[in-house]
Write an enzyme that holds these catalytic residues in place. Sequence first.
Site, PDB file in Angstrom:
ATOM      1  N   LYS A 267       9.206 -17.633 -19.164  1.00  0.00           N
ATOM      2  CA  LYS A 267       9.881 -16.418 -18.657  1.00  0.00           C
ATOM      3  C   LYS A 267      10.844 -15.873 -19.703  1.00  0.00           C
ATOM      4  CE  LYS A 267       7.983 -14.992 -15.978  1.00  0.00           C
ATOM      5  NZ  LYS A 267       6.816 -15.801 -15.957  1.00  0.00           N
TER       6      LYS A 267
ATOM      7  N   CYS B 250       0.863  -1.193   0.000  1.00  0.00           N
ATOM      8  CA  CYS B 250       0.000   0.000   0.000  1.00  0.00           C
ATOM      9  C   CYS B 250       0.892   1.233   0.000  1.00  0.00           C
ATOM     10  CB  CYS B 250      -0.865  -0.015   1.253  1.00  0.00           C
ATOM     11  SG  CYS B 250      -1.615  -1.597   1.574  1.00  0.00           S
TER      12      CYS B 250
ATOM     13  N   GLU C 136       8.925 -14.584 -22.914  1.00  0.00           N
ATOM     14  CA  GLU C 136       8.092 -13.401 -22.658  1.00  0.00           C
ATOM     15  C   GLU C 136       8.886 -12.112 -22.726  1.00  0.00           C
ATOM     16  OE1 GLU C 136       4.744 -13.083 -19.555  1.00  0.00           O
ATOM     17  OE2 GLU C 136       6.233 -14.439 -18.705  1.00  0.00           O
TER      18      GLU C 136
ATOM     19  N   ASN D  81       0.887  -0.028   6.404  1.00  0.00           N
ATOM     20  CA  ASN D  81       1.394  -0.938   5.364  1.00  0.00           C
ATOM     21  C   ASN D  81       1.912  -2.165   6.075  1.00  0.00           C
ATOM     22  OD1 ASN D  81       0.899   0.778   3.332  1.00  0.00           O
ATOM     23  ND2 ASN D  81       3.037   1.183   2.782  1.00  0.00           N
ATOM     24  N   GLY D  82       1.726  -3.339   5.436  1.00  0.00           N
ATOM     25  CA  GLY D  82       2.276  -4.560   6.019  1.00  0.00           C
ATOM     26  C   GLY D  82       1.155  -5.483   6.460  1.00  0.00           C
TER      27      GLY D  82
ATOM     28  N   HIS E 109      12.205 -38.777 -29.281  1.00  0.00           N
ATOM     29  CA  HIS E 109      11.104 -39.232 -30.152  1.00  0.00           C
ATOM     30  C   HIS E 109      10.792 -38.210 -31.229  1.00  0.00           C
ATOM     31  CE1 HIS E 109      10.488 -42.694 -27.613  1.00  0.00           C
ATOM     32  NE2 HIS E 109      10.545 -41.896 -26.557  1.00  0.00           N
TER      33      HIS E 109
ATOM     34  N   TRP F 254      -3.884  -1.842  -0.805  1.00  0.00           N
ATOM     35  CA  TRP F 254      -3.886  -3.069  -1.612  1.00  0.00           C
ATOM     36  C   TRP F 254      -4.431  -4.130  -0.660  1.00  0.00           C
ATOM     37  CZ3 TRP F 254      -2.832  -5.226  -6.360  1.00  0.00           C
ATOM     38  CH2 TRP F 254      -2.633  -6.582  -6.401  1.00  0.00           C
TER      39      TRP F 254
ATOM     40  N   GLU G  86       7.863 -23.148 -17.007  1.00  0.00           N
ATOM     41  CA  GLU G  86       7.910 -21.759 -16.530  1.00  0.00           C
ATOM     42  C   GLU G  86       9.213 -21.090 -16.947  1.00  0.00           C
ATOM     43  OE1 GLU G  86       5.826 -19.821 -15.697  1.00  0.00           O
ATOM     44  OE2 GLU G  86       6.826 -18.171 -14.724  1.00  0.00           O
TER      45      GLU G  86
ATOM     46  N   ARG H 114       1.841   1.601  -7.567  1.00  0.00           N
ATOM     47  CA  ARG H 114       2.104   0.438  -6.704  1.00  0.00           C
ATOM     48  C   ARG H 114       0.942  -0.542  -6.700  1.00  0.00           C
ATOM     49  NH1 ARG H 114       6.014   1.491  -2.559  1.00  0.00           N
ATOM     50  NH2 ARG H 114       4.960  -0.011  -1.251  1.00  0.00           N
TER      51      ARG H 114
ATOM     52  N   LYS I 184      -0.781  -7.377 -18.486  1.00  0.00           N
ATOM     53  CA  LYS I 184      -0.605  -7.994 -17.170  1.00  0.00           C
ATOM     54  C   LYS I 184      -1.799  -8.893 -16.836  1.00  0.00           C
ATOM     55  CE  LYS I 184       1.232  -8.950 -13.242  1.00  0.00           C
ATOM     56  NZ  LYS I 184       2.308  -9.992 -13.275  1.00  0.00           N
TER      57      LYS I 184
HETATM   58  C1  AGP Z   1       3.199 -14.932 -16.937  1.00  0.00           C
HETATM   59  O1  AGP Z   1       4.460 -14.314 -16.740  1.00  0.00           O
HETATM   60  C2  AGP Z   1       2.298 -14.118 -17.826  1.00  0.00           C
HETATM   61  N1  AGP Z   1       2.155 -12.798 -17.350  1.00  0.00           N
HETATM   62  C3  AGP Z   1       0.976 -14.823 -18.113  1.00  0.00           C
HETATM   63  O2  AGP Z   1       1.254 -16.100 -18.617  1.00  0.00           O
HETATM   64  C4  AGP Z   1       0.050 -14.985 -16.893  1.00  0.00           C
HETATM   65  O3  AGP Z   1       0.587 -15.941 -16.020  1.00  0.00           O
HETATM   66  C5  AGP Z   1      -1.314 -15.488 -17.397  1.00  0.00           C
HETATM   67  O4  AGP Z   1      -1.853 -14.535 -18.285  1.00  0.00           O
HETATM   68  C6  AGP Z   1      -2.303 -15.741 -16.262  1.00  0.00           C
HETATM   69  O5  AGP Z   1      -2.555 -14.542 -15.588  1.00  0.00           O
HETATM   70  P1  AGP Z   1      -3.299 -14.629 -14.155  1.00  0.00           P
HETATM   71  O6  AGP Z   1      -2.381 -15.410 -13.262  1.00  0.00           O
HETATM   72  O7  AGP Z   1      -3.471 -13.210 -13.731  1.00  0.00           O
HETATM   73  O8  AGP Z   1      -4.591 -15.335 -14.362  1.00  0.00           O
END
Ligand code: AGP
Length: 608
Positions: free
Chosen positions: A485, A2, A488, A101-102, A504, A75, A481, A27, A603
């Site tokens: 990463k 927050c 992306e 905050n916290g 295979h 938040w 993952e 934030r 996001k």
């Molecule tokens: C992951 O780094 C990406 N930003 C994306 O794959 C994300 O995980 C996916 O869109 C799911 O988002 P959510 O966890 O907010 O549902």
Amino acid sequence: MCGIVGYIGDKQAAPILIDGLEKLKYRGYDSAGVCTNDGEKFIVEKEKGKIEVLQQMTGKGKKIAGTVGIGHTRWATHGKPSKENAHPHISQSESFAVVHNGIIENYMELKSELIRKGVKFVSATDTEVVAQLLEYHYNGDVLDTITKVMPMLKGSYALGIMYREMPDEIIAVRKGSPLIIGIGEDENYLASDVPAILDKTKNIYRLDNGEIAVIKRDGIVVYDLSGNVVEKTVETITWSVDAAKKDGYEHFMLKEIMEQPKAVHDTIIERIKDGRVVLDEIRLTPEQIRNFDKINIVACGSAYHVGVVAKYIFEKILRKPVEVDVASEFKYRDPIVDEKTLTIVISQSGETADTKEAMKEAQRKGSYAIAIVNVVGSAIAVEADDVIYTLAGPEIAVATTKAYSAQLAVIYLMAIYFGDILGKICKEDYKNYVSELLALPEKITDILDRIEDIKNTASKLFARKDVFFIGRNIDHALSLEGSLKLKEISYIHSEAYAAGELKHGTISLIEKGTLVIALATYEDLHEKICSNIEEVQSRGAYVLGIGCENRQHLSHSADSTIFIPKTCDMMLPSLAVVPMQILAYYIARFKGCEIDTPRNLAKSVTVE
Ligand code: AGP
């Protein structure tokens, strides 16, 4: 998390407070509020929603009298986003006003005690407990009262406090969450973060843990918890506002990678009591849990990758069949789901349309849905049957890191909790799992302490065009993952592949210089993954191995290695993911990529 702002001087406080909160909105928050003292009473204006709502309500603060005040952007962690849960919080006789905050980890015990003593609460927050405690224990001396109340609070907190009868001071307390004091000319400021006041003053004091500051118009005195005066050094901020928003880190992603120990700690700490996992958020009875005959996990992207890790963990420990689906596929395959299926939905934002629709499909077919979500009060959280919040705090970078780690932590808690109910975990294993879970934040820190070594490794790899991530069992789940990463944020083509499956077909792509990152943490298949390493090396690949400390076999097989601390099998992903996040970050940085907001990505994907 927050945002906190405070002002004391000769100017009208509210416009300065709201202006400061506006500078903290990056934030992430879901409500905002201010409280001033006009010399006789507190004036409080707060509301769910964006700063603009508060600005309209108060004429950007001009409608609020008073030259001393505190403000806050919230938040939500405890209690959904709402006017009642927004800060500042006022004690029942309106003698104390508090912003925080916290996380106060023992707030429920403190709240129950105060309720027993007749205190009336109006919110579901941990912060209101602080305001009520101060009023209840007030002994005529505000500073003495604060020094007596602070030790009652477990957890982390940055507090801004006003006492109505003393309109000439703001009191600030710090334990764990950052808090700074801005030094002006016959006016002073309080803030959780430099950007809030950087246009007002560049001279600040940074409060240290256990310090209490009494902030007046004409001076600031800092004390320790024993009441001794602490001499503070003035720090002059030379950062730009943009740099200040990231606490000096170049990108939010790096800041959030570094926040992972805290994200995991905050997510687990309130759910382990006296060595036992406590998941009060799950309203299912043990009988209902025993009646499920399978588990379905639905999610997208990195959250889906958490689900794949969870499959290995749940099937191994719970001995129940687990299906994992990308949400966009689940909804349209007419899944075989009914009231005997437990559906687990994972989402950082809680707003991902594919995931929300998949959950509703499962619920339509009679399944009970438990959501693991990072944003309190988000659509998925509200519509799920139960929700377990990750307490990772706002995640700004598009590429998730700390939320992924916090989601894994919740999976471990669920595995232990359900495993115990199903009678699948002996006492000794239970104790070991809990001990390893509590040790995770420190083990993640151990890896973060070696960030420069991993950065150096990235500096030798960033020019690669194709990268393979391979692993077996839980390492394969994790390789998904690592690959995402990298893709992306560096835009380098990458594939995650089950190591045993390469031969295979796909191994035809391996040629001299192909980079292969081999996840080799899972002990039971170590020899197997090492032979897969030799398989790709014999075709020219360069192999970077990620394995547990002192696994010499790996360092003999791979061309280079990154070691992680040992832990129990199911928690290996929480450690092995960290080097992969750091590698992806620095490879992207060396390539000069955007990083926090990669091309084509959002996001939260709120459309199907
Ligand atoms: C992951 O780094 C990406 N930003 C994306 O794959 C994300 O995980 C996916 O869109 C799911 O988002 P959510 O966890 O907010 O549902």
